[in-house]
Design a protein around this motif. Structure first.
Motif, short mmCIF file in Angstrom:
data_model
loop_
_atom_site.label_atom_id
_atom_site.label_comp_id
_atom_site.label_asym_id
_atom_site.label_seq_id
_atom_site.Cartn_x
_atom_site.Cartn_y
_atom_site.Cartn_z
N ALA A 199 28.34 34.52 12.00
CA ALA A 199 29.13 34.07 10.86
C ALA A 199 30.46 34.83 10.82
CB ALA A 199 28.36 34.28 9.56
N ASP A 200 31.38 34.32 10.00
CA ASP A 200 32.68 34.99 9.88
C ASP A 200 32.52 36.41 9.35
OD1 ASP A 200 34.07 32.78 10.77
OD2 ASP A 200 34.36 31.96 8.76
N LYS A 201 31.60 36.58 8.40
CA LYS A 201 31.33 37.90 7.85
C LYS A 201 29.85 38.20 7.98
CE LYS A 201 31.47 40.62 3.55
NZ LYS A 201 31.90 40.66 2.13
N VAL A 202 29.53 39.28 8.63
CA VAL A 202 28.14 39.74 8.76
C VAL A 202 28.14 41.23 8.44
CG1 VAL A 202 26.19 40.11 10.30
CG2 VAL A 202 27.56 38.03 10.51
N VAL A 203 27.40 41.61 7.40
CA VAL A 203 27.29 43.02 7.05
C VAL A 203 25.83 43.38 6.84
CG1 VAL A 203 29.58 43.33 6.07
CG2 VAL A 203 27.73 42.49 4.63
N GLY B 267 22.45 48.57 2.54
CA GLY B 267 21.26 49.34 2.23
C GLY B 267 21.44 50.23 1.02
N VAL B 268 20.33 50.65 0.45
CA VAL B 268 20.32 51.67 -0.60
C VAL B 268 19.42 52.80 -0.12
CG1 VAL B 268 20.81 50.07 -2.49
CG2 VAL B 268 18.44 50.51 -1.84
N ARG B 269 19.77 54.01 -0.52
CA ARG B 269 19.05 55.19 -0.04
C ARG B 269 18.06 55.68 -1.09
NH1 ARG B 269 21.34 57.35 4.69
NH2 ARG B 269 23.34 56.36 5.22
N GLY B 270 16.99 56.28 -0.60
CA GLY B 270 16.00 56.88 -1.47
C GLY B 270 16.38 58.31 -1.84
N ALA B 271 15.48 58.97 -2.56
CA ALA B 271 15.74 60.34 -3.00
C ALA B 271 15.90 61.30 -1.83
CB ALA B 271 14.61 60.81 -3.92
N ASP B 272 15.31 60.95 -0.67
CA ASP B 272 15.40 61.81 0.51
C ASP B 272 16.68 61.58 1.30
OD1 ASP B 272 14.88 59.32 1.54
OD2 ASP B 272 13.04 59.88 2.60
N GLY B 273 17.53 60.67 0.83
CA GLY B 273 18.79 60.40 1.51
C GLY B 273 18.70 59.40 2.63
N GLU B 274 17.49 58.94 2.96
CA GLU B 274 17.30 57.97 4.02
C GLU B 274 17.39 56.55 3.46
OE1 GLU B 274 17.02 58.66 7.29
OE2 GLU B 274 17.42 60.73 6.66
N PRO B 275 17.82 55.56 4.28
CA PRO B 275 17.84 54.17 3.80
C PRO B 275 16.44 53.74 3.35
CG PRO B 275 19.11 54.37 5.83
CD PRO B 275 18.40 55.69 5.64
N ALA B 276 16.33 53.32 2.10
CA ALA B 276 15.03 52.94 1.54
C ALA B 276 14.80 51.43 1.60
CB ALA B 276 14.93 53.40 0.09
N ALA B 277 15.86 50.66 1.39
CA ALA B 277 15.80 49.20 1.48
C ALA B 277 17.06 48.73 2.18
CB ALA B 277 15.69 48.57 0.10
N ARG B 278 16.92 47.65 2.95
CA ARG B 278 18.09 47.14 3.66
C ARG B 278 17.97 45.62 3.77
NH1 ARG B 278 15.83 44.44 8.20
NH2 ARG B 278 14.11 45.67 9.00
N ALA B 279 19.13 44.98 3.99
CA ALA B 279 19.18 43.53 4.13
C ALA B 279 20.49 43.15 4.80
CB ALA B 279 19.06 42.84 2.77
N ASP B 280 20.56 41.89 5.26
CA ASP B 280 21.76 41.36 5.89
C ASP B 280 22.45 40.40 4.92
OD1 ASP B 280 20.52 42.61 8.01
OD2 ASP B 280 20.24 40.78 9.20
N LEU B 281 23.77 40.30 5.05
CA LEU B 281 24.54 39.30 4.32
C LEU B 281 25.43 38.58 5.32
CD1 LEU B 281 25.57 37.93 1.72
CD2 LEU B 281 27.24 39.78 1.52
N TYR B 282 25.32 37.23 5.36
CA TYR B 282 26.14 36.41 6.24
C TYR B 282 26.98 35.46 5.38
CZ TYR B 282 21.92 37.56 8.99
OH TYR B 282 20.85 38.19 9.57
N VAL B 283 28.27 35.36 5.67
CA VAL B 283 29.15 34.46 4.93
C VAL B 283 29.94 33.64 5.93
CG1 VAL B 283 30.96 34.25 3.21
CG2 VAL B 283 29.35 36.16 3.06
N HIS B 284 29.93 32.30 5.75
CA HIS B 284 30.65 31.42 6.67
C HIS B 284 31.00 30.12 5.95
CE1 HIS B 284 31.77 30.57 10.90
NE2 HIS B 284 31.57 29.30 10.56
N ASP B 285 32.27 29.76 5.97
CA ASP B 285 32.74 28.49 5.39
C ASP B 285 32.26 28.28 3.95
OD1 ASP B 285 34.11 27.86 7.69
OD2 ASP B 285 32.57 26.53 8.49
N GLY B 286 32.35 29.32 3.14
CA GLY B 286 32.02 29.20 1.74
C GLY B 286 30.54 29.24 1.40
N VAL B 287 29.71 29.53 2.38
CA VAL B 287 28.26 29.63 2.17
C VAL B 287 27.81 31.03 2.56
CG1 VAL B 287 25.99 28.72 2.78
CG2 VAL B 287 27.95 27.17 2.65
#
Length: 243
Positions: free
Chosen positions: A149-153, A156-176
């Motif tokens: 996609a045009d934009k792919v990022v 994530g958010v980190r837990g109390a230990d500083g490590e990534p606790a949850a993560r996900a992808d975001l794709y944006v292309h042609d207004g979707v």
């Protein structure tokens, strides 16, 4: 529009695209263990036999067969033939966000260098019986998504230990925009990390696109979680897997 986005994303990230009856196949020999990078996408036709034959031919040197049917009626019609051929059937829900953008800051962007150890840990937890080479392929396949996609990022958010606790992808292309692959690490679950990340992704996605969607397993609980965040079902797709 949603299924067209999914087909386009698959095409753009694949180094090889092969026509098959009712659709096309995407192939990536670098990640042969990744079902998602080596599959058939089908959405028209009435006879499942040519599709089954094409899966055996196109995926002959893979250890799996995956056929994704993004037409609900066709998926239900094909289900008996695929079951007879030894395939497992999964039904997926296409969900579009109908609410307004949350007023929250964007989550941290994770580089591939930061993300890879997290992916390796997640896949090892999910597939403890799989060898190191397959785990590495499944982790590194995220590199191909950058072409989808045009934009792919990767966020994530980190837990109390500083490590990534949850993560996900975001794709944006042609207004979707698609939110994909939301995962919370096992030791971080039950602490609100997934909700915080989803709110952030929704804020970013709704600012960048007119349509925001995700794909959820019809048989699993997260679809109820997404409903509470303002998503509603607009359709269903089907996946048939033999591994």
């Amino acid at each position: 529009m949603v299924v067209e986005f999914l087909r386009g994303f698959a095409r753009r990230r694949a180094p090889r695209v092969v026509p098959v009856p009712g659709g096309f196949a995407v192939l990536d020999a670098r990640y042969a263990a990744s079902y998602d990078d080596n599959k058939l996408l089908v959405w028209h036709g009435e006879d499942p036999a040519p599709v089954l034959a094409a899966a055996d031919e196109v995926l002959a040197d893979r250890g799996h067969r995956l056929v994704c049917v993004d037409d609900d009626r066709l998926g239900r019609a094909f289900a008996p033939a695929f079951a007879a051929a030894g395939y497992e059937h999964e039904e997926n829900v296409l969900m579009v966000h109908r609410g307004g953008p949350p007023e929250v800051p964007y989550a941290e962007e994770l580089s591939l260098e930061t993300l890879l150890p997290v992916l390796r840990e997640t896949w090892r937890e999910t597939l403890p019986e799989v060898g190191d080479e397959a785990i590495e392929q499944l982790s590194r396949r995220s590199e191909t998504r950058l072409r989808g996609a045009d934009k792919v990022v990767f966020r994530g958010v980190r837990g109390a230990d500083g490590e990534p606790a949850a993560r996900a992808d975001l794709y944006v292309h042609d207004g979707v925009a698609q939110i994909e692959d939301l995962v919370t690490g096992m030791r971080h679950r039950g602490r609100g990390h997934a909700r915080a990340l989803m709110l952030s992704l929704l804020a970013e996605a709704t600012a960048a696109a007119g349509l925001v969607f995700l794909v959820a397993d019809a048989a699993d609980w997260p679809k109820e979680f997404y409903t509470r965040l303002g998503f509603e079902e607009i359709g269903r797709t089907h996946s048939f897997l033999r591994a």
